[in-house]
Design a protein around this motif. Structure first.
Motif, PDB file in Angstrom:
ATOM      1  N   VAL A 473      68.937  78.962  63.287  1.00  0.00           N
ATOM      2  CA  VAL A 473      67.806  78.183  63.758  1.00  0.00           C
ATOM      3  C   VAL A 473      67.998  76.744  63.304  1.00  0.00           C
ATOM      4  O   VAL A 473      68.586  76.479  62.245  1.00  0.00           O
ATOM      5  CB  VAL A 473      66.475  78.762  63.230  1.00  0.00           C
ATOM      6  N   GLY A 474      67.530  75.795  64.115  1.00  0.00           N
ATOM      7  CA  GLY A 474      67.753  74.390  63.815  1.00  0.00           C
ATOM      8  C   GLY A 474      66.556  73.709  63.169  1.00  0.00           C
ATOM      9  O   GLY A 474      65.496  74.318  62.931  1.00  0.00           O
ATOM     10  N   PHE A 475      66.722  72.411  62.898  1.00  0.00           N
ATOM     11  CA  PHE A 475      65.715  71.605  62.212  1.00  0.00           C
ATOM     12  C   PHE A 475      65.851  70.193  62.759  1.00  0.00           C
ATOM     13  O   PHE A 475      66.931  69.592  62.701  1.00  0.00           O
ATOM     14  CB  PHE A 475      65.992  71.641  60.704  1.00  0.00           C
ATOM     15  N   PHE A 476      64.740  69.642  63.321  1.00  0.00           N
ATOM     16  CA  PHE A 476      64.877  68.364  64.015  1.00  0.00           C
ATOM     17  C   PHE A 476      63.550  67.614  63.975  1.00  0.00           C
ATOM     18  O   PHE A 476      62.512  68.160  63.589  1.00  0.00           O
ATOM     19  CB  PHE A 476      65.303  68.612  65.467  1.00  0.00           C
ATOM     20  N   ASN A 477      63.596  66.351  64.395  1.00  0.00           N
ATOM     21  CA  ASN A 477      62.382  65.539  64.442  1.00  0.00           C
ATOM     22  C   ASN A 477      61.347  66.185  65.363  1.00  0.00           C
ATOM     23  O   ASN A 477      61.663  66.604  66.481  1.00  0.00           O
ATOM     24  CB  ASN A 477      62.694  64.130  64.951  1.00  0.00           C
ATOM     25  N   CYS A 478      60.097  66.244  64.904  1.00  0.00           N
ATOM     26  CA  CYS A 478      59.034  66.834  65.715  1.00  0.00           C
ATOM     27  C   CYS A 478      58.730  65.916  66.899  1.00  0.00           C
ATOM     28  O   CYS A 478      58.574  64.705  66.741  1.00  0.00           O
ATOM     29  CB  CYS A 478      57.769  67.018  64.879  1.00  0.00           C
ATOM     30  N   HIS A 479      58.652  66.505  68.093  1.00  0.00           N
ATOM     31  CA  HIS A 479      58.376  65.684  69.276  1.00  0.00           C
ATOM     32  C   HIS A 479      57.049  66.044  69.952  1.00  0.00           C
ATOM     33  O   HIS A 479      56.596  65.332  70.845  1.00  0.00           O
ATOM     34  CB  HIS A 479      59.515  65.785  70.290  1.00  0.00           C
ATOM     35  N   GLY A 480      56.423  67.147  69.541  1.00  0.00           N
ATOM     36  CA  GLY A 480      55.112  67.499  70.075  1.00  0.00           C
ATOM     37  C   GLY A 480      55.096  67.901  71.532  1.00  0.00           C
ATOM     38  O   GLY A 480      54.028  67.984  72.149  1.00  0.00           O
ATOM     39  N   MET A 481      56.273  68.173  72.112  1.00  0.00           N
ATOM     40  CA  MET A 481      56.365  68.502  73.533  1.00  0.00           C
ATOM     41  C   MET A 481      56.558  69.996  73.782  1.00  0.00           C
ATOM     42  O   MET A 481      56.777  70.416  74.919  1.00  0.00           O
ATOM     43  CB  MET A 481      57.528  67.728  74.162  1.00  0.00           C
ATOM     44  N   GLY A 482      56.477  70.801  72.737  1.00  0.00           N
ATOM     45  CA  GLY A 482      56.665  72.237  72.921  1.00  0.00           C
ATOM     46  C   GLY A 482      58.130  72.577  73.101  1.00  0.00           C
ATOM     47  O   GLY A 482      58.994  72.121  72.354  1.00  0.00           O
ATOM     48  N   GLY A 483      58.419  73.373  74.122  1.00  0.00           N
ATOM     49  CA  GLY A 483      59.803  73.713  74.428  1.00  0.00           C
ATOM     50  C   GLY A 483      60.509  74.406  73.282  1.00  0.00           C
ATOM     51  O   GLY A 483      60.048  75.433  72.764  1.00  0.00           O
ATOM     52  N   LEU A 543      61.354  79.892  52.800  1.00  0.00           N
ATOM     53  CA  LEU A 543      61.974  78.958  53.732  1.00  0.00           C
ATOM     54  C   LEU A 543      61.799  77.540  53.205  1.00  0.00           C
ATOM     55  O   LEU A 543      60.703  77.158  52.770  1.00  0.00           O
ATOM     56  CB  LEU A 543      61.322  79.099  55.109  1.00  0.00           C
ATOM     57  N   ALA A 544      62.884  76.758  53.238  1.00  0.00           N
ATOM     58  CA  ALA A 544      62.845  75.416  52.656  1.00  0.00           C
ATOM     59  C   ALA A 544      63.545  74.425  53.574  1.00  0.00           C
ATOM     60  O   ALA A 544      64.228  74.800  54.535  1.00  0.00           O
ATOM     61  CB  ALA A 544      63.495  75.419  51.276  1.00  0.00           C
ATOM     62  N   GLU A 545      63.382  73.132  53.226  1.00  0.00           N
ATOM     63  CA  GLU A 545      64.025  72.075  54.007  1.00  0.00           C
ATOM     64  C   GLU A 545      65.546  72.204  53.919  1.00  0.00           C
ATOM     65  O   GLU A 545      66.076  72.900  53.043  1.00  0.00           O
ATOM     66  CB  GLU A 545      63.590  70.709  53.485  1.00  0.00           C
ATOM     67  N   PRO A 546      66.291  71.525  54.797  1.00  0.00           N
ATOM     68  CA  PRO A 546      67.753  71.624  54.774  1.00  0.00           C
ATOM     69  C   PRO A 546      68.354  71.070  53.486  1.00  0.00           C
ATOM     70  O   PRO A 546      67.734  70.284  52.763  1.00  0.00           O
ATOM     71  CB  PRO A 546      68.179  70.789  55.985  1.00  0.00           C
ATOM     72  N   SER A 547      69.578  71.494  53.229  1.00  0.00           N
ATOM     73  CA  SER A 547      70.332  70.959  52.094  1.00  0.00           C
ATOM     74  C   SER A 547      71.064  69.697  52.525  1.00  0.00           C
ATOM     75  O   SER A 547      71.123  69.364  53.713  1.00  0.00           O
ATOM     76  CB  SER A 547      71.336  72.000  51.598  1.00  0.00           C
ATOM     77  N   ASP A 548      71.654  68.994  51.547  1.00  0.00           N
ATOM     78  CA  ASP A 548      72.393  67.773  51.873  1.00  0.00           C
ATOM     79  C   ASP A 548      73.654  68.070  52.671  1.00  0.00           C
ATOM     80  O   ASP A 548      74.142  67.208  53.408  1.00  0.00           O
ATOM     81  CB  ASP A 548      72.758  67.031  50.580  1.00  0.00           C
ATOM     82  N   GLU A 549      74.186  69.299  52.537  1.00  0.00           N
ATOM     83  CA  GLU A 549      75.414  69.647  53.254  1.00  0.00           C
ATOM     84  C   GLU A 549      75.193  69.723  54.766  1.00  0.00           C
ATOM     85  O   GLU A 549      76.079  69.399  55.548  1.00  0.00           O
ATOM     86  CB  GLU A 549      75.973  70.987  52.753  1.00  0.00           C
ATOM     87  N   ASP A 550      74.020  70.169  55.169  1.00  0.00           N
ATOM     88  CA  ASP A 550      73.728  70.288  56.605  1.00  0.00           C
ATOM     89  C   ASP A 550      72.248  70.010  56.813  1.00  0.00           C
ATOM     90  O   ASP A 550      71.397  70.847  56.506  1.00  0.00           O
ATOM     91  CB  ASP A 550      74.096  71.685  57.113  1.00  0.00           C
ATOM     92  N   ARG A 551      71.935  68.835  57.329  1.00  0.00           N
ATOM     93  CA  ARG A 551      70.548  68.424  57.497  1.00  0.00           C
ATOM     94  C   ARG A 551      69.925  68.957  58.782  1.00  0.00           C
ATOM     95  O   ARG A 551      68.786  68.610  59.105  1.00  0.00           O
ATOM     96  CB  ARG A 551      70.455  66.892  57.505  1.00  0.00           C
ATOM     97  N   LEU A 552      70.643  69.808  59.515  1.00  0.00           N
ATOM     98  CA  LEU A 552      70.131  70.286  60.803  1.00  0.00           C
ATOM     99  C   LEU A 552      69.767  71.765  60.791  1.00  0.00           C
ATOM    100  O   LEU A 552      69.450  72.330  61.835  1.00  0.00           O
ATOM    101  CB  LEU A 552      71.160  70.022  61.910  1.00  0.00           C
ATOM    102  N   VAL A 553      69.813  72.411  59.601  1.00  0.00           N
ATOM    103  CA  VAL A 553      69.394  73.813  59.514  1.00  0.00           C
ATOM    104  C   VAL A 553      68.567  73.999  58.247  1.00  0.00           C
ATOM    105  O   VAL A 553      68.896  73.440  57.187  1.00  0.00           O
ATOM    106  CB  VAL A 553      70.595  74.789  59.506  1.00  0.00           C
ATOM    107  N   PRO A 554      67.468  74.774  58.298  1.00  0.00           N
ATOM    108  CA  PRO A 554      66.678  75.036  57.088  1.00  0.00           C
ATOM    109  C   PRO A 554      67.431  75.975  56.153  1.00  0.00           C
ATOM    110  O   PRO A 554      68.423  76.603  56.543  1.00  0.00           O
ATOM    111  CB  PRO A 554      65.409  75.685  57.639  1.00  0.00           C
ATOM    112  N   THR A 555      66.954  76.085  54.928  1.00  0.00           N
ATOM    113  CA  THR A 555      67.621  76.916  53.921  1.00  0.00           C
ATOM    114  C   THR A 555      66.652  77.947  53.350  1.00  0.00           C
ATOM    115  O   THR A 555      65.447  77.914  53.620  1.00  0.00           O
ATOM    116  CB  THR A 555      68.153  76.047  52.772  1.00  0.00           C
TER     117      THR A 555
END
Length: 576
Positions: A473-483, A543-555
């Motif tokens: 699963v990914g982790f990205f800027n919230c855009h509020g558009m659903g999807g 569930l936590a925020e991403p690590s410095d190694e990969d900022r695009l997946v939660p940990t």
């Protein structure tokens, strides 16, 4: 003298009636043998199909391989209809196919539906075949003449009706087709639409022109196996409210290899209303007590092949609106188009939909369409989906709108008449459909939140990134558009995105998206509304925020009190 004259009149009248009775008895006796004589006359044709030479190209459903020196020609012809025309033209019109029905002795399909005998002798049966406008007529008539009729007792079929959808660039479907049909030894009628009106309207036009009690719809790119029709008709005779479908086998668009479909899959749909094949649930196996030859109750069906009582089809509200045909489906059963409206109408308005597992029909599944839709494919599909959601899905339409926000902006026309008809027919709510027909639907009936899952520390959101099963699963800027940022936290404590659930199999992750199995275990999460934490019960980590190694997946980390492990579950609504 007068009484003698009366006696003569009585005797003459009696003699006349005796002669008339004798004539009627002889006539009816001969007529009772008509079907038997007709059956005997058709048996050689059936035997010819069964015993034909099986060494030619494509025989027994084998793949047709084109030599290297003809590959370029094959690729050019492929573009015309998005299937291998060169291979198609080299296959015999009545090529043999394997018998892929379940065999269990007298209790199997072969025992229940032997290749002999007459089904429903007192009823006239007719079939309507829908002709895909963009197919070469030689190939279409392969399916509509030799396949359905050559592999069935012909007295069960009244005639075939080819429907031309009236599109440009199809001159070969005019005079050449009409001349070809005249020379055939079976009854085939051609019905032409005055203008392009869509597949469903064309089929309804064909249904109105037919005279039989049962109508079977087949796409032009279908091929039927031995004994395909009797099981469908037998089930409809048992219950005229039931709409039945065969098992859809796969015919390769590259090689025309015939591959048997599974009786252990059935039709369903995801949050985007995309048709999908899913495993037959255990509840359905239990209902049938393990007998795989019994029909499978199906939530939705692909519209390419089905049979229905004409009386049922003509019932008000049975079918409405224009739907595009299925765009493509691969060998693994993924279909890119919208689900048709009619399955929901059938179930919610008192009918039922089933797969008859003793009937097999092959279908050429193309990876792309050779034709276009007015306004673009996406526009037509979104419009039809919006109409379906507005009329039939009640409050559950929010799932569709939130995950497909672009649909909300589509002008879907006036559906007030359809809604009024549904109310007048006293059709059941969509919640009843989910509870009783499709309880394993990917749309959860009970949930705490439906929308974004936002991390307090980073102000970013979980995002499926359009990834597939067994990916992170990914982790990205919230855009509020659903999807892709729509997740549901359900009453079963699952975190779902469409038909995938967040799954953690070991300490420290990763957090994968796997098919929801409803067995709790690795997919069980507990949300603490005060601490704002999402704790994975099996690992006892949060569930936590991403690590410095990969900022695009939660940990996954040991649970603490920091903001990096805090999540806001927000319900979303998109104004319709």
């Amino acid at each position: 003298m007068r009484s003698f004259g009366c006696c003569r009149v009585v005797l003459a009248t009696s003699l006349l009636w005796l002669l008339l009775d004798a004539f009627l008895l002889l006539f009816l006796s001969d007529c009772n043998k008509c079907d038997e004589k007709r059956e005997r006359s058709l048996l050689p044709a059936l035997r010819a199909v069964i015993s034909r030479n099986q060494e030619g190209l494509g025989e027994m459903g084998k793949a047709v391989l084109i030599p290297k020196e003809e590959q370029e020609k094959m690729k050019e012809l492929f573009k015309i209809n998005q299937f291998n025309l060169l291979a198609s033209d080299r296959i015999a019109l009545n090529r043999s196919l394997p018998d892929v029905r379940l065999d269990g002795g007298g209790s199997g399909c072969l025992g229940k539906f032997p290749l002999s005998g007459k089904i429903l002798p007192s009823d006239p049966w007719y079939r309507t075949g829908a002709l895909d406008w963009n197919f070469r007529w030689e190939q279409s008539l392969l399916f509509l003449k030799f396949s359905p009729q050559g592999r069935e007792s012909w007295f069960v079929l009244g005639y075939s009706l080819l429907i031309h959808l009236s599109c440009t660039g199809t001159q070969f479907l005019k005079a050449p087709l009409e001349n070809y049909v005249k020379n055939l030894d079976v009854s085939i009628k051609i019905l032409r639409m005055e203008q392009r009106s869509g597949l469903i309207r064309a089929r309804l036009r064909g249904a109105a022109a037919s005279k039989g009690q049962v109508i079977t719809f087949l796409d032009a790119h279908c091929e039927c196996t031995l004994g395909w029709l009797e099981p469908l008709l037998a089930r409809i005779k048992e219950d005229r409210k039931t709409v039945v479908c065969p098992i859809i086998d796969v015919i390769s668009d590259d090689t025309f290899e015939y591959m048997a479909g599974s009786d252990m899959t059935y039709g369903g749909f995801n949050w985007k209303l995309n048709f999908r094949w899913y495993p037959v649930p255990q509840r359905e196996m239990d209902r049938r007590k393990g007998d795989r030859t019994l029909p499978v109750r199906e939530a939705v069906a692909a519209p390419g092949s089905l049979a229905v009582s004409k009386a049922r089809l003509e019932k008000p509200g049975m079918v409405g609106g224009q739907l595009p045909p299925c765009r493509s489906r691969g060998v693994w059963g993924r279909c890119c188009s919208t689900i048709p409206t009619f399955p929901l109408q059938i179930w919610q308005c008192g009918g039922s939909l089933e797969i008859v597992t003793c009937s097999h029909v092959g279908h050429v599944f193309r990876k792309a369409t050779p034709y276009t839709f007015p306004g673009g494919t996406g526009h037509v599909i979104n419009k039809n989906n919006r109409r379906l959601a507005e009329v039939w899905m009640d409050e559950f339409k929010d799932f569709f709108y939130i995950i497909s926000p672009g649909v909300v902006r589509v002008d879907y026309g006036d559906v007030s008449a359809r809604k009024a008809l549904r109310e007048r027919l006293r059709c059941k709510p969509f919640s009843w459909y989910l509870e009783n027909v499709y309880p394993d639907s990917q749309i959860p009936r009970r949930y705490y939140s439906l929308g974004e899952i936002r991390n307090v520390e980073t102000n970013q959101c979980l995002d499926n990134m359009g990834r597939k099963e067994n990916e992170k699963v990914g982790f990205f800027n919230c855009h509020g558009m659903g999807g892709n940022q729509v997740f549901s936290y359900t009453a079963d404590k699952e975190i779902r995105t469409d038909d995938l659930c967040l799954d953690v199999a070991r300490l420290n992750g990763p957090v994968l998206m796997l098919k929801c199995h409803h067995l709790r275990g690795n997919q069980l999460w507990e949300y603490d509304a005060e601490k704002l934490t999402l704790r994975h019960l099996n690992s006892n980590q949060c569930l936590a925020e991403p690590s410095d190694e990969d900022r695009l997946v939660p940990t996954m980390r040991e649970c603490g009190s920091g903001r990096s492990q805090q999540w806001l579950l927000r319900n979303m609504t998109l104004g319709a």
